[in-house]
Design a protein around this motif. Sequence first.
Motif, mmCIF file in Angstrom:
data_model
loop_
_atom_site.group_PDB
_atom_site.id
_atom_site.type_symbol
_atom_site.label_atom_id
_atom_site.label_comp_id
_atom_site.label_asym_id
_atom_site.label_seq_id
_atom_site.Cartn_x
_atom_site.Cartn_y
_atom_site.Cartn_z
ATOM 1 N N ILE A 43 -21.467 -23.580 74.256
ATOM 2 C CA ILE A 43 -19.982 -23.316 74.846
ATOM 3 C C ILE A 43 -21.059 -22.970 76.002
ATOM 4 C CG2 ILE A 43 -18.201 -22.096 75.537
ATOM 5 C CD1 ILE A 43 -17.907 -24.821 73.890
ATOM 6 N N ALA A 44 -21.230 -21.027 75.337
ATOM 7 C CA ALA A 44 -22.233 -20.073 76.820
ATOM 8 C C ALA A 44 -23.262 -20.651 77.518
ATOM 9 C CB ALA A 44 -22.768 -19.024 75.296
ATOM 10 N N ALA A 45 -24.139 -21.235 76.317
ATOM 11 C CA ALA A 45 -25.015 -21.925 77.095
ATOM 12 C C ALA A 45 -24.307 -22.998 78.644
ATOM 13 C CB ALA A 45 -25.798 -23.213 76.333
ATOM 14 N N ILE A 46 -23.345 -23.992 77.715
ATOM 15 C CA ILE A 46 -22.791 -24.736 79.109
ATOM 16 C C ILE A 46 -22.026 -24.194 80.449
ATOM 17 C CG2 ILE A 46 -20.936 -26.115 79.607
ATOM 18 C CD1 ILE A 46 -21.193 -27.599 76.929
ATOM 19 N N ARG A 47 -21.558 -22.654 80.184
ATOM 20 C CA ARG A 47 -21.040 -22.200 80.941
ATOM 21 C C ARG A 47 -22.105 -21.462 82.084
ATOM 22 N NH1 ARG A 47 -19.989 -16.732 78.043
ATOM 23 N NH2 ARG A 47 -21.840 -16.693 78.222
ATOM 24 N N ASP A 48 -23.017 -20.944 81.672
ATOM 25 C CA ASP A 48 -24.330 -20.674 82.321
ATOM 26 C C ASP A 48 -25.097 -22.037 82.914
ATOM 27 O OD1 ASP A 48 -23.546 -17.846 80.809
ATOM 28 O OD2 ASP A 48 -26.028 -17.941 79.825
ATOM 29 N N GLN B 238 -21.770 -36.970 76.710
ATOM 30 C CA GLN B 238 -22.364 -37.534 75.001
ATOM 31 C C GLN B 238 -23.448 -36.628 75.304
ATOM 32 O OE1 GLN B 238 -19.975 -40.199 72.573
ATOM 33 N NE2 GLN B 238 -18.578 -38.256 72.801
ATOM 34 N N ASP B 239 -24.391 -38.045 76.061
ATOM 35 C CA ASP B 239 -25.432 -38.274 75.644
ATOM 36 C C ASP B 239 -26.170 -36.846 76.714
ATOM 37 O OD1 ASP B 239 -25.967 -40.588 74.098
ATOM 38 O OD2 ASP B 239 -25.915 -41.638 76.187
ATOM 39 N N PHE B 240 -25.880 -36.293 77.704
ATOM 40 C CA PHE B 240 -26.230 -35.902 78.518
ATOM 41 C C PHE B 240 -26.110 -34.073 77.745
ATOM 42 C CE2 PHE B 240 -24.747 -31.876 80.709
ATOM 43 C CZ PHE B 240 -26.287 -31.356 81.690
ATOM 44 N N VAL B 241 -25.523 -33.827 77.054
ATOM 45 C CA VAL B 241 -25.357 -32.458 76.736
ATOM 46 C C VAL B 241 -26.622 -31.681 75.161
ATOM 47 C CG1 VAL B 241 -22.602 -32.159 76.822
ATOM 48 C CG2 VAL B 241 -23.317 -33.592 74.848
ATOM 49 N N GLU C 5 -29.484 -31.611 77.151
ATOM 50 C CA GLU C 5 -29.765 -30.236 77.607
ATOM 51 C C GLU C 5 -29.280 -29.303 76.651
ATOM 52 O OE1 GLU C 5 -30.648 -28.349 81.438
ATOM 53 O OE2 GLU C 5 -30.114 -30.090 80.981
ATOM 54 N N PHE C 6 -28.370 -29.527 75.730
ATOM 55 C CA PHE C 6 -28.378 -28.300 74.903
ATOM 56 C C PHE C 6 -28.503 -28.249 73.380
ATOM 57 C CE2 PHE C 6 -24.901 -28.666 78.677
ATOM 58 C CZ PHE C 6 -25.395 -27.463 79.157
ATOM 59 N N LEU D 112 -17.698 -30.876 78.960
ATOM 60 C CA LEU D 112 -18.704 -30.542 77.972
ATOM 61 C C LEU D 112 -18.611 -30.266 76.866
ATOM 62 C CD1 LEU D 112 -21.668 -29.387 81.074
ATOM 63 C CD2 LEU D 112 -21.072 -31.862 80.577
ATOM 64 N N ALA D 113 -17.327 -29.652 76.774
ATOM 65 C CA ALA D 113 -17.544 -28.562 75.498
ATOM 66 C C ALA D 113 -16.535 -29.835 74.503
ATOM 67 C CB ALA D 113 -15.809 -27.413 75.888
ATOM 68 N N ARG D 114 -15.531 -31.001 75.577
ATOM 69 C CA ARG D 114 -15.505 -32.353 74.234
ATOM 70 C C ARG D 114 -16.223 -32.690 73.952
ATOM 71 N NH1 ARG D 114 -9.791 -33.551 78.361
ATOM 72 N NH2 ARG D 114 -8.601 -31.245 78.238
ATOM 73 N N ALA D 115 -17.710 -32.837 75.047
ATOM 74 C CA ALA D 115 -18.488 -33.844 74.404
ATOM 75 C C ALA D 115 -19.754 -33.537 73.227
ATOM 76 C CB ALA D 115 -19.592 -34.462 76.023
#
Length: 258
Positions: free
Chosen positions: A131-136, A115-118, A121-122, A176-179
Amino acid sequence: MRISIDTRLDYTLPGPVDVLLQIEAAMIPEQNVLHAHIDLPRSRHFARVPGQSGIGDRIWLRIAEPLSVRYQATVEVNRLIADVSGLAATPPHMLPGETVDYLMASRYCLADTFQDFVESEFAGTAGGARIAAIRDWIAHTLRYEPGSSDAMTTAIDTFHSHRGVCRDYAHLMIALARASTVPARFASVYGLGVEPQDFHAVAEVFLDGAWHMVDATGMADPESIAKIGVGRDAADAAFLTSFGKVELQEQAVEVRKA
């Protein structure tokens, strides 16, 4: 698009064993199974049971001889495709009940840890843009390396090692999506263009009222993927789960354009 599937599994067994198989393309609205045939060994017990979330079938076998399976199918994929980056997230309190389990941490996807990371970072992104940013980010950060992980590797392990196979990419995408408060689930699939050819794994995220496939490996497109089953992570959608010892002799998956 139509794809042709040819799968062979061969295992030896030291004695009677219970096996749960899930290797058949699911009969669901987004894909039409035009032809399918499965050859199974003689068994002491055979039963079909629904897959997770009612997607696909699992097959229970109680067998005492070598497990030799061949599955052939032709599948027409009719999936609606959307650019996830432009889709809105559903507020948690408005989520349908069947999506709630896919917000929670699971065996391989300990979402709470990230949770802190997302949020760092995003930052500044939400919903499909997140979601697109996580995927990339996963695509650029991880190295696809066969043999670099095993059945015990979690999303946390993959996050730190920066390498893995399709299952690891999917697990990290899901975590990362769930977070980020977006329901995400694991999908076991057959994918055209996957190299080396094998069972493939992708993530599915719930955005704008529907499930959308996301393949962070970049190897397969949603319009050329046949779904087998889904789950919280790979433990729910394994192509073979044995309750007793089995030993792999040969496994071959061929997916081509029909």
